[in-house]
Structures are given as C-alpha cells and as structure tokens.
Design an enzyme around this catalytic site. Sequence first.
Site, mmCIF file in Angstrom:
data_model
loop_
_atom_site.group_PDB
_atom_site.id
_atom_site.type_symbol
_atom_site.label_atom_id
_atom_site.label_comp_id
_atom_site.label_asym_id
_atom_site.label_seq_id
_atom_site.Cartn_x
_atom_site.Cartn_y
_atom_site.Cartn_z
ATOM 1 N N CYS A 267 0.818 -1.224 0.000
ATOM 2 C CA CYS A 267 0.000 0.000 0.000
ATOM 3 C C CYS A 267 0.847 1.266 0.000
ATOM 4 O O CYS A 267 0.465 2.271 -0.592
ATOM 5 C CB CYS A 267 -0.990 0.000 1.154
ATOM 6 S SG CYS A 267 -0.221 -0.126 2.768
ATOM 7 N N HIS B 146 -1.974 1.339 7.509
ATOM 8 C CA HIS B 146 -2.297 1.187 6.089
ATOM 9 C C HIS B 146 -2.253 2.548 5.387
ATOM 10 O O HIS B 146 -2.733 3.540 5.916
ATOM 11 C CB HIS B 146 -3.691 0.559 5.963
ATOM 12 C CG HIS B 146 -4.144 0.403 4.547
ATOM 13 N ND1 HIS B 146 -3.577 -0.511 3.691
ATOM 14 C CD2 HIS B 146 -5.101 1.064 3.836
ATOM 15 C CE1 HIS B 146 -4.176 -0.408 2.505
ATOM 16 N NE2 HIS B 146 -5.090 0.547 2.568
#
Length: 342
Positions: A32, A292
């Site tokens: 990510c 994230h």
Amino acid sequence: MEQCLKKSYQPGSMLSLALTKGLINEPGQNSCFLNSAVQVLWQLDIFRRSLRQLSGHFCLGDACIFCALKSIFSQFQQSRERVLPSDSLRNALAETFKDEQRFQLGLMDDAAECFENILEKIHLHIESDSATDSCTSKSCITHQKFAMMLYEQFVCRCCGASSDPHPFTEFVHYVSTTALCQQVDRLLGKTERLRSDMFGELLQAANNTGDLRSCPSDCGQSIKIRRVLMNCPEIVTIGFVWDAEQSDLTDDVIRAIGPRLNLTGLFNRVTDENAKRSELHLVGMICFSSKHYSAFAYHTKSSKWMFFDDATVKEVRIPLSLFTLTMCWAVMTSTYRLIHVR
Ligand SMILES: [Zn+2]
Ligand SMILES: [Zn+2]
Ligand SMILES: [Zn+2]
C-alpha cells in the site's frame, strides 16, 4: 473478487476517469505504501508527461525503477483492466535497496520515503554521474520539477555576524506535526481563526522551532536559522513527521492544511522572481491510518478528487471535509503543484 472490485470502483464520468485504475495489494504483499506513492505520481500531469517523453536512461534491467515505473504508467494508459499489479516496481525497489534492507518484499515501509527514493533513483537513471545536489540536466524530471534548492544560514540580527551558508537540495520538505500544532495554537491565541493562506507561514514557523544557536561571533545573542529558496519548483511536497505513534494531533493537523501554498510563506527568503509570485495548489495527499496507506489525488481533466486505496478507486467530494469525517486519518505527505505565477 471481480464483483467486489467493480462495486468499489465508482466512476464519475467514464471518459475522463478512464485513466484512473486501482493497484493490486494481495494479503501479505504490504504494497500500500508503494501503491499510494505511484498513484500520486501518476496523477501529477507534469510528472506523467515528462516521464513519457523520456526514453534514454541508464538501465538496470530487473532492478530498474525507471523501466518499472514506465511500464506501470503505460499500463495505466493502455490496459483495459481496472486494477493492475504493481509487482514490477515492488521488485525493482526491493532489488535496488537490498543492501540497505529497505523496501523489501512483503514488508511494510514508509510511503513518503518511497516517493522520495523513487524520485532520487529517476535522477540516477538519467544523470548517473552527477551528484544529486548539483544536477542541472534539463531532462532530469526529479531536479527540474521537484527539487527545492535551498541554503541554510544563521544570521545574527544583533551584530550581523553570519555562519557559512550550507546549500542543499530536498524533494520532500519534512515538518514535525508536534511543532506545527504548537504554531497553530500560538496563532489561534492571536487571531480568531486560521486563514487558509497562512499554511506556508505555519510550516515555516514549525520548521524553525527550536533551531536556535548562539551567535557565531559570540555576541551573546541566540539566533535562528534562515532557510532560503533559490529556485522555483513546480511541485512541492510536504512530509509530516508524526513524532508519536499514537497522536491526538490528527484533527489539528488536518485543520491546518491549506489548499494553497505560497513559497514566500514556506521559507524565510525566496530569491527567484517567479517563486516569489507563485501560488501552488494542493493536488495530492498520502495518508496513513491503522497501519495502512491510501492516497488522494486531484484529477485535473475532470477537476475531481479521487481516493485510491489499493484496488479501490473512488471519486470523493472534497478531501478535506472527508478527513474531518474520518478522524483517524493521518496525513503523511501533501503535494502541491505550481498553478500560476502572478
Ligand atoms: Zn531501465
Ligand atoms: Zn537530477
Ligand atoms: Zn551576534
């Protein structure tokens, strides 16, 4: 999987948004951070077009970040798939930074540093023999578009003595969020509310916090550092450094972020005439939440903000209001693009 991806993709206008695609992040890949950096780079028109025009480079084969990025970009443009793999770039990055044990496969890493390192490596692929602080190559996108050429100096207001100027180049201008929020509080003590055009000044004040030294001629004064910008970068990226893992400053930082940035506010002095009159607009953000990364980027053709969370691509109304709705977001970088020179 396919169904789910289709559902999460909400096109605003098929034609103009045809070039926005998601990037795959399979469980365990932890890509990510890279996907977010790539999406912001791809949405930067200046970067995308400049990279397309370049072909000659010092190629490193399987470890070539230049080739890997070019291949993702050409897939963004030509592929009929809505979600693409970023593996080629992930592999090239891991191979390039093998000795430093950074950006290794399967491991999470820092998106701002990834963004910065991709830019640095592009410079090396184009100008392999010039030091990064002295690159003047017209075809080096990194230095021509992103570099902030600065020097730092301590000058005493009392006796006029000064330290030797220390020149350096940066692609991401890092600011501590703790110092930024202290400056917001200080300013709010003086005025009713924050004006959006104060963001540059706030960043400068935050950056200068604590940078005190005693006068070089020993006159007894403690003096502050001065940072002087010598060029007019087309793209400016601010990196927010979160001093604590669990920060309660997120709301304050988000409230402080301005949609516009003046270079004269950001630095103590600006010498380039164009830079003095320039106004940069917010065009991208990389955010971090619950371990994230995701990204917001401005899609110029459709004048829309897009949200990129790996395979998911969504149109969002105004990113800043979305931030206040999802309090847990932490902004890692914000990228500004030169819009006009007054
Ligand atoms: Zn190559
Ligand atoms: Zn360069
Ligand atoms: Zn002095």
